[in-house]
Design a protein around this motif. Structure first.
Motif, PDB file in Angstrom:
ATOM      1  N   ASP A 104       0.811  -1.204   0.000  1.00  0.00           N
ATOM      2  CA  ASP A 104       0.000   0.000   0.000  1.00  0.00           C
ATOM      3  C   ASP A 104       0.850   1.260   0.000  1.00  0.00           C
ATOM      4  OD1 ASP A 104      -2.630   1.199   0.038  1.00  0.00           O
ATOM      5  OD2 ASP A 104      -2.193   1.860   2.086  1.00  0.00           O
ATOM      6  N   VAL A 105       2.166   1.120   0.235  1.00  0.00           N
ATOM      7  CA  VAL A 105       3.061   2.273   0.181  1.00  0.00           C
ATOM      8  C   VAL A 105       3.166   2.705  -1.280  1.00  0.00           C
ATOM      9  CG1 VAL A 105       5.396   3.121   0.598  1.00  0.00           C
ATOM     10  CG2 VAL A 105       4.362   1.495   2.189  1.00  0.00           C
ATOM     11  N   PRO A 106       2.700   3.910  -1.630  1.00  0.00           N
ATOM     12  CA  PRO A 106       2.695   4.330  -3.039  1.00  0.00           C
ATOM     13  C   PRO A 106       4.099   4.678  -3.520  1.00  0.00           C
ATOM     14  CG  PRO A 106       1.911   6.119  -1.642  1.00  0.00           C
ATOM     15  CD  PRO A 106       2.125   4.940  -0.736  1.00  0.00           C
ATOM     16  N   ASN A 107       4.681   3.833  -4.349  1.00  0.00           N
ATOM     17  CA  ASN A 107       6.042   4.093  -4.787  1.00  0.00           C
ATOM     18  C   ASN A 107       6.364   3.300  -6.044  1.00  0.00           C
ATOM     19  OD1 ASN A 107       8.510   5.541  -4.316  1.00  0.00           O
ATOM     20  ND2 ASN A 107       8.130   5.269  -2.122  1.00  0.00           N
ATOM     21  N   ALA A 108       7.565   3.549  -6.571  1.00  0.00           N
ATOM     22  CA  ALA A 108       8.048   2.852  -7.755  1.00  0.00           C
ATOM     23  C   ALA A 108       9.565   2.860  -7.712  1.00  0.00           C
ATOM     24  CB  ALA A 108       7.547   3.536  -9.025  1.00  0.00           C
ATOM     25  N   PHE A 109      10.177   1.903  -8.397  1.00  0.00           N
ATOM     26  CA  PHE A 109      11.628   1.912  -8.499  1.00  0.00           C
ATOM     27  C   PHE A 109      12.051   1.208  -9.780  1.00  0.00           C
ATOM     28  CE2 PHE A 109      10.723  -2.037  -6.192  1.00  0.00           C
ATOM     29  CZ  PHE A 109      11.541  -2.966  -6.831  1.00  0.00           C
ATOM     30  N   ALA A 110      13.260   1.510 -10.204  1.00  0.00           N
ATOM     31  CA  ALA A 110      13.865   0.838 -11.356  1.00  0.00           C
ATOM     32  C   ALA A 110      15.231   0.336 -10.925  1.00  0.00           C
ATOM     33  CB  ALA A 110      14.005   1.805 -12.533  1.00  0.00           C
ATOM     34  N   THR A 111      15.611  -0.817 -11.411  1.00  0.00           N
ATOM     35  CA  THR A 111      16.915  -1.359 -11.064  1.00  0.00           C
ATOM     36  C   THR A 111      17.402  -2.231 -12.221  1.00  0.00           C
ATOM     37  OG1 THR A 111      18.155  -2.589  -9.369  1.00  0.00           O
ATOM     38  CG2 THR A 111      15.945  -3.376  -9.900  1.00  0.00           C
ATOM     39  N   GLY A 112      18.652  -2.643 -12.130  1.00  0.00           N
ATOM     40  CA  GLY A 112      19.264  -3.401 -13.208  1.00  0.00           C
ATOM     41  C   GLY A 112      20.558  -2.739 -13.637  1.00  0.00           C
ATOM     42  N   HIS A 113      21.554  -3.554 -14.036  1.00  0.00           N
ATOM     43  CA  HIS A 113      22.877  -3.000 -14.303  1.00  0.00           C
ATOM     44  C   HIS A 113      23.044  -2.456 -15.715  1.00  0.00           C
ATOM     45  CE1 HIS A 113      23.255  -7.222 -15.652  1.00  0.00           C
ATOM     46  NE2 HIS A 113      24.118  -6.749 -16.523  1.00  0.00           N
ATOM     47  N   SER A 114      22.067  -2.634 -16.599  1.00  0.00           N
ATOM     48  CA  SER A 114      22.169  -2.092 -17.950  1.00  0.00           C
ATOM     49  C   SER A 114      20.771  -1.829 -18.490  1.00  0.00           C
ATOM     50  CB  SER A 114      22.903  -3.066 -18.874  1.00  0.00           C
ATOM     51  OG  SER A 114      22.105  -4.212 -19.145  1.00  0.00           O
ATOM     52  N   GLN A 115      20.714  -1.113 -19.630  1.00  0.00           N
ATOM     53  CA  GLN A 115      19.427  -0.796 -20.222  1.00  0.00           C
ATOM     54  C   GLN A 115      18.681  -2.046 -20.676  1.00  0.00           C
ATOM     55  OE1 GLN A 115      20.141   2.080 -23.317  1.00  0.00           O
ATOM     56  NE2 GLN A 115      21.007   3.587 -21.926  1.00  0.00           N
ATOM     57  N   LYS A 116      19.408  -3.072 -21.068  1.00  0.00           N
ATOM     58  CA  LYS A 116      18.777  -4.298 -21.547  1.00  0.00           C
ATOM     59  C   LYS A 116      18.486  -5.297 -20.428  1.00  0.00           C
ATOM     60  CE  LYS A 116      20.748  -4.026 -26.189  1.00  0.00           C
ATOM     61  NZ  LYS A 116      21.582  -4.696 -27.226  1.00  0.00           N
ATOM     62  N   LYS A 117      19.034  -5.052 -19.254  1.00  0.00           N
ATOM     63  CA  LYS A 117      18.823  -5.933 -18.102  1.00  0.00           C
ATOM     64  C   LYS A 117      18.244  -5.110 -16.952  1.00  0.00           C
ATOM     65  CE  LYS A 117      20.695  -9.707 -19.880  1.00  0.00           C
ATOM     66  NZ  LYS A 117      19.935 -10.965 -20.078  1.00  0.00           N
ATOM     67  N   SER A 118      17.070  -4.563 -17.160  1.00  0.00           N
ATOM     68  CA  SER A 118      16.475  -3.680 -16.156  1.00  0.00           C
ATOM     69  C   SER A 118      15.028  -4.084 -15.886  1.00  0.00           C
ATOM     70  CB  SER A 118      16.525  -2.223 -16.630  1.00  0.00           C
ATOM     71  OG  SER A 118      15.797  -2.066 -17.833  1.00  0.00           O
ATOM     72  N   VAL A 119      14.533  -3.595 -14.777  1.00  0.00           N
ATOM     73  CA  VAL A 119      13.143  -3.850 -14.411  1.00  0.00           C
ATOM     74  C   VAL A 119      12.582  -2.590 -13.769  1.00  0.00           C
ATOM     75  CG1 VAL A 119      13.823  -4.814 -12.164  1.00  0.00           C
ATOM     76  CG2 VAL A 119      11.571  -5.337 -13.096  1.00  0.00           C
ATOM     77  N   VAL A 120      11.330  -2.287 -14.097  1.00  0.00           N
ATOM     78  CA  VAL A 120      10.609  -1.177 -13.491  1.00  0.00           C
ATOM     79  C   VAL A 120       9.467  -1.769 -12.681  1.00  0.00           C
ATOM     80  CG1 VAL A 120       9.199   0.859 -13.901  1.00  0.00           C
ATOM     81  CG2 VAL A 120      11.204   0.449 -15.323  1.00  0.00           C
ATOM     82  N   CYS A 121       9.401  -1.379 -11.421  1.00  0.00           N
ATOM     83  CA  CYS A 121       8.389  -1.955 -10.523  1.00  0.00           C
ATOM     84  C   CYS A 121       7.560  -0.848  -9.882  1.00  0.00           C
ATOM     85  CB  CYS A 121       9.085  -2.785  -9.438  1.00  0.00           C
ATOM     86  SG  CYS A 121       7.949  -3.579  -8.264  1.00  0.00           S
ATOM     87  N   VAL A 122       6.267  -1.045  -9.827  1.00  0.00           N
ATOM     88  CA  VAL A 122       5.365  -0.118  -9.142  1.00  0.00           C
ATOM     89  C   VAL A 122       4.594  -0.894  -8.085  1.00  0.00           C
ATOM     90  CG1 VAL A 122       5.126   1.361 -11.162  1.00  0.00           C
ATOM     91  CG2 VAL A 122       3.486  -0.476 -10.795  1.00  0.00           C
ATOM     92  N   THR A 123       4.167  -0.196  -7.062  1.00  0.00           N
ATOM     93  CA  THR A 123       3.377  -0.846  -6.021  1.00  0.00           C
ATOM     94  C   THR A 123       1.891  -0.729  -6.353  1.00  0.00           C
ATOM     95  OG1 THR A 123       3.174   1.163  -4.667  1.00  0.00           O
ATOM     96  CG2 THR A 123       5.114  -0.252  -4.284  1.00  0.00           C
ATOM     97  N   THR A 124       1.105  -1.619  -5.761  1.00  0.00           N
ATOM     98  CA  THR A 124      -0.348  -1.550  -5.964  1.00  0.00           C
ATOM     99  C   THR A 124      -0.903  -0.255  -5.374  1.00  0.00           C
ATOM    100  OG1 THR A 124      -0.592  -2.882  -3.939  1.00  0.00           O
ATOM    101  CG2 THR A 124      -0.686  -4.051  -6.050  1.00  0.00           C
ATOM    102  N   GLY A 125      -0.248   0.235  -4.308  1.00  0.00           N
ATOM    103  CA  GLY A 125      -0.673   1.494  -3.712  1.00  0.00           C
ATOM    104  C   GLY A 125      -0.506   2.660  -4.667  1.00  0.00           C
TER     105      GLY A 125
END
Length: 300
Positions: A104-125
């Motif tokens: 429920d914490v409203p947030n998002a983050f991106a991680t990964g060591h390169s542009q081709k090996k990355s992930v973008v994650c958002v919370t349901t909040g």
């Protein structure tokens, strides 16, 4: 480095180069001192290097596991994938994996060591609270981090802090570097403890200063890419306001991931807290977006 349509940021590049140079200089001086004091620090350096490699190559998996995030398909989250697809087309950026964390914490983050090996994650909040344009602004911010390889740079920048932190612990718990057969010699262990602690503090402050600037740079990149700084400002204001209504226990559980987040889970307003923070103050971020909006001829 793959070129994208995110606006180039000479300020961010310059700060990255200067910070990494200063950290490298500090690292060389630190290692030279350890050698001069006769410390066998190879094991510490190897351990720190192993930790760095794991963090560098597995940051996406570690972050998703810790946050309870899972990668979702376009069929599971069509609207979210639609926003990411649009941003990738605008930025000419490889599409990252898309994930959702049940929080429920409203947030998002991106991680990964390169542009081709990355992930973008958002919370349901976050998904519950933002409209499409606000969500697009937040995701553009996170993808700006990916485009500028911020995660890789911050991982490398953290190496010296890892080494100094390990050396401090070893000096504390094992009397590292005591002179053999020379009880009247200098307290080498104490010297190493003090120097390691000092190096850790300096490297910590340098990386935090770089982290704050990269957040401003990501805001700027997102605003210019989407041409809607007002949507990003609205998302910032909405998320920061809703944070105050989230139970403190939930915020403290999320706090260790502040460096990844769009907005820190917990933040202080005092000057010292600002100096130690991973993110600039909300007011500073809104001021920058207002200035960009004025440049674009729009009102926030």
């Amino acid at each position: 480095m793959t070129r994208t349509r995110f606006a180039p940021d000479s300020g961010l590049t310059g700060r990255m180069v200067i910070t990494l140079f200063l950290l490298g200089l500090l690292y060389v001086a630190f290692v030279a001192l350890l050698i001069y004091l006769g410390v066998q620090a190879i094991a510490v350096l190897v351990l720190a290097g192993a930790m760095l490699l794991i963090q560098y190559f597995m940051s996406d998996k570690i972050a998703l596991f810790a946050m309870g995030g899972r990668v979702v398909s376009p069929q599971e989250a069509p609207e979210l994938h639609g926003v990411v697809d649009r941003l990738c087309a605008l930025a000419d950026l490889p599409k990252p994996k898309v994930a959702i964390a049940d929080s429920d914490v409203p947030n998002a983050f991106a991680t990964g060591h390169s542009q081709k090996k990355s992930v973008v994650c958002v919370t349901t909040g976050l998904l519950r609270r933002l409209d499409r344009l606000e969500l697009e602004g937040v995701l553009a911010h996170e993808m700006s981090h990916v485009a500028h390889r911020d995660v890789a740079v911050m991982t490398m920048a953290s190496f010296l802090g890892i080494v100094a932190g390990l050396m401090t612990r070893v000096a504390l718990y094992s009397g590292l570097g005591r002179s053999r057969g020379n009880r009247n010699g200098p307290p080498v262990g104490l010297i190493i403890l003090v120097v390691s602690a000092l190096v850790y503090v300096v490297s910590f402050l340098l990386t935090r200063a770089l982290s704050r600037y990269r957040e401003l740079a990501a805001d700027r990149g997102a605003a210019l890419l989407t041409q809607r700084p007002s949507a990003l400002a609205s998302a910032l204001t909405k998320i920061s306001g809703d944070m105050a209504r989230i139970p403190t226990r939930d915020l403290r559980e999320a706090e260790p991931f502040n460096a990844f987040f769009f907005v820190p889970a917990l933040s202080g307003g005092a000057s010292l807290a600002s100096l130690l923070s991973t993110h600039p103050p909300l007011e500073r971020r809104l001021e920058q977006l207002a200035a960009i909006s004025a440049q674009l001829g729009r009102g926030v």
